[in-house]
Scaffold this motif. Structure first.
Motif, PDB file in Angstrom:
ATOM      1  N   ASN A 259       7.554  -1.115   7.203  1.00  0.00           N
ATOM      2  CA  ASN A 259       8.614  -1.266   6.204  1.00  0.00           C
ATOM      3  C   ASN A 259       8.064  -1.980   4.984  1.00  0.00           C
ATOM      4  O   ASN A 259       7.191  -2.847   5.090  1.00  0.00           O
ATOM      5  N   MET A 260       8.588  -1.627   3.824  1.00  0.00           N
ATOM      6  CA  MET A 260       8.119  -2.264   2.598  1.00  0.00           C
ATOM      7  C   MET A 260       8.476  -3.752   2.601  1.00  0.00           C
ATOM      8  O   MET A 260       9.398  -4.191   3.289  1.00  0.00           O
ATOM      9  N   SER A 261       7.741  -4.509   1.819  1.00  0.00           N
ATOM     10  CA  SER A 261       8.021  -5.935   1.673  1.00  0.00           C
ATOM     11  C   SER A 261       9.149  -6.148   0.670  1.00  0.00           C
ATOM     12  O   SER A 261       9.410  -5.288  -0.178  1.00  0.00           O
TER      13      SER A 261
ATOM     14  N   LEU B 287      12.629  -0.613  -7.230  1.00  0.00           N
ATOM     15  CA  LEU B 287      12.037   0.637  -7.715  1.00  0.00           C
ATOM     16  C   LEU B 287      11.806   1.619  -6.576  1.00  0.00           C
ATOM     17  O   LEU B 287      12.024   2.828  -6.727  1.00  0.00           O
ATOM     18  N   ASN B 288      11.407   1.105  -5.429  1.00  0.00           N
ATOM     19  CA  ASN B 288      11.174   2.002  -4.291  1.00  0.00           C
ATOM     20  C   ASN B 288      12.460   2.654  -3.817  1.00  0.00           C
ATOM     21  O   ASN B 288      12.489   3.844  -3.480  1.00  0.00           O
TER      22      ASN B 288
ATOM     23  N   GLU C 186       6.488   3.362   0.888  1.00  0.00           N
ATOM     24  CA  GLU C 186       5.910   2.076   0.513  1.00  0.00           C
ATOM     25  C   GLU C 186       5.719   1.222   1.766  1.00  0.00           C
ATOM     26  O   GLU C 186       6.697   0.866   2.432  1.00  0.00           O
ATOM     27  N   LEU C 187       4.476   0.895   2.063  1.00  0.00           N
ATOM     28  CA  LEU C 187       4.187   0.031   3.208  1.00  0.00           C
ATOM     29  C   LEU C 187       4.289  -1.439   2.810  1.00  0.00           C
ATOM     30  O   LEU C 187       4.258  -1.782   1.626  1.00  0.00           O
TER      31      LEU C 187
ATOM     32  N   LYS D  17       0.838  -1.184   0.000  1.00  0.00           N
ATOM     33  CA  LYS D  17       0.000   0.000   0.000  1.00  0.00           C
ATOM     34  C   LYS D  17       0.878   1.242   0.000  1.00  0.00           C
ATOM     35  O   LYS D  17       2.013   1.222   0.441  1.00  0.00           O
ATOM     36  N   LYS D  18       0.309   2.352  -0.468  1.00  0.00           N
ATOM     37  CA  LYS D  18       1.099   3.576  -0.622  1.00  0.00           C
ATOM     38  C   LYS D  18       0.625   4.621   0.373  1.00  0.00           C
ATOM     39  O   LYS D  18      -0.560   4.855   0.533  1.00  0.00           O
ATOM     40  N   PHE D  19       1.566   5.262   1.009  1.00  0.00           N
ATOM     41  CA  PHE D  19       1.259   6.307   1.983  1.00  0.00           C
ATOM     42  C   PHE D  19       1.931   7.583   1.509  1.00  0.00           C
ATOM     43  O   PHE D  19       3.114   7.594   1.161  1.00  0.00           O
TER      44      PHE D  19
END
Length: 417
Positions: A35-37, A78-79, A27-28, A4-6
């Motif tokens: 933390n992003m996956s 990409l993040n 990036e959640l 999900k995006k915050f």
């Protein structure tokens, strides 16, 4: 599954790097983790065959949650690219397996066979070797090396209609010449030449894209990593250039495969938020060391842009972002390789001041005699032209311990010389 995006993506060119990073898209993780996956898959599925076809035609992609293959684009990598692009104030970013893969991919994209590059005569040895040997011998791309501080020489070296790239480092490795990025960019753009700047020495300190550069490259292995434990690179620039580079059919990032591992991207991503604090510590410690060394031995040749006597001191001050100082690297010229090696031996083995080693941006101080190490691939004439003396020691200043402790270790070693 895409996290999900915050927050929304911001126009980071309007912000200083630390603010741009803080307001960039966060990036959640897959299950709303903060933390992003890590997306470890090398290939991605499609809901139908039509979507697959549209993905290969570039009609759908990451913006709509569609990925093809991790050599092309990976959500985790990409993040990280978004984070670094936010710092640099560019439209987009792409992360690679090394700094050299970032540099070579950009040059191979912007130059065609028979093309021409104008480059600073003082560069990291690997970049110099790429331009001098590989591109010329394998790709028929020639390079004219210039004094990057001599704007007239730079302009005269460009061949309108043939020169594709002006390439230089924001602060040269190892001689610490500061490039006048705004003026160099104006000169290059007037002749239709793209400006590519290696900003490895000065993340957060300088923002080359905001000063006129077209593409910014990094060795993430240095300051951005901060722990001397990874090899990685980054390319930051306008979507027009970076998207062409990652074209799924013929982009150099796709066909050459300088791919970053997503697990590594995840690890680096966690270090980027405190890059600002680390850079301030490196810079502050370096300035204090240089001032004390000048007091200790006024006859010693010390190179550092923070010194008012440095020819580009005012220039760097005028271009740099506030509160970061003048960089975390300084040089001491011991005149001969023998004296340089003796001092480094004593600093490492007698007083425990730091470590002999290439690279920079580590939390411990690293030191190397550039002529016989990172620039050893240059011949004697090339070293002389680049201003690299046989006894030049490059210090990448760490921040562990107290300054008083480290200064005592330095003076102990120097007194034994």
């Amino acid at each position: 599954m895409e996290g999900k995006k915050f927050n929304c993506e911001t126009e980071s060119e309007k912000e200083v790097p630390v603010e741009a990073l803080a307001t960039a898209r966060h990036e959640l993780g897959e299950h709303n983790g903060i933390n992003m996956s890590i997306e470890a898959s090398n290939t991605f599925t499609f809901k139908d065959s039509g979507t697959m076809n549209r993905a290969f035609q570039g009609e759908v992609g990451p913006k709509t949650g569609i990925y093809i293959y991790s050599r092309h684009l990976n959500p985790t990598v990409l993040n990280l690219g978004r984070q670094i692009a936010a710092i640099e104030g560019t439209e987009t970013g792409y992360c690679t397996a090394s700094g050299m893969s970032a540099i070579s991919s950009v040059l191979l994209h912007l130059c065609n066979s028979g093309g021409h590059v104008v480059a600073a005569k003082t560069l990291y040895g690997g970049s110099h070797a790429l331009l001098t040997h590989f591109l010329q011998q394998k790709c028929n791309i020639t390079t004219t090396f210039v004094d990057i501080a001599d704007l007239e020489e730079v302009e005269n070296a460009m061949i309108e209609g043939k020169t594709s790239v002006l390439y230089f480092e924001s602060i040269s490795n190892p001689t610490l010449i500061v490039a006048n990025i705004p003026e160099l960019s104006k000169i290059a753009h007037a002749k239709g030449v793209k400006v590519v700047v290696d900003n490895t020495f000065t993340p957060m300190i300088l923002s080359p894209a905001k000063l006129g550069a077209d593409v910014v490259v990094h060795s993430i292995s240095k300051y951005m990593s901060g722990e001397a434990d990874i090899i990685a690179g980054a390319i930051c620039g306008p979507a027009e250039i970076v998207d062409q580079m990652r074209d799924p059919h013929q982009g150099p990032l796709m066909v050459l495969g300088p791919t970053m591992n997503p697990k590594l991207a995840f690890e680096i991503s966690g270090r980027i938020p405190h890059l600002s604090m680390r850079m301030k510590k490196h810079c502050k410690r370096a300035m204090k060391f240089v001032a004390k060394i000048k007091e200790l031995d006024p006859n010693l040749v010390v190179l550092y842009p923070g010194l008012e006597e440095h020819p580009q001191h005012s220039l760097l001050k005028s271009m740099s972002n506030k509160d970061y100082g003048f960089g975390g690297v300084f040089c001491v010229d011991m005149k001969t390789e023998e004296r340089a090696n003796l001092l480094m031996d004593k600093l490492q083995n007698n007083s425990k001041f730091g470590f002999m080693g290439v690279s920079l941006g580590y939390y411990e101080t690293l030191m190397t005699c550039s002529s016989s190490s990172t620039n050893s691939m240059l011949d004697d004439k090339e070293k002389e032209r680049a201003g690299i003396s046989p006894g030049l020691i490059r210090f990448s200043v760490g921040y562990v311990g107290t300054f008083e402790q480290k200064w005592s270790q330095f003076t102990k070693a120097y007194s034994e010389m």
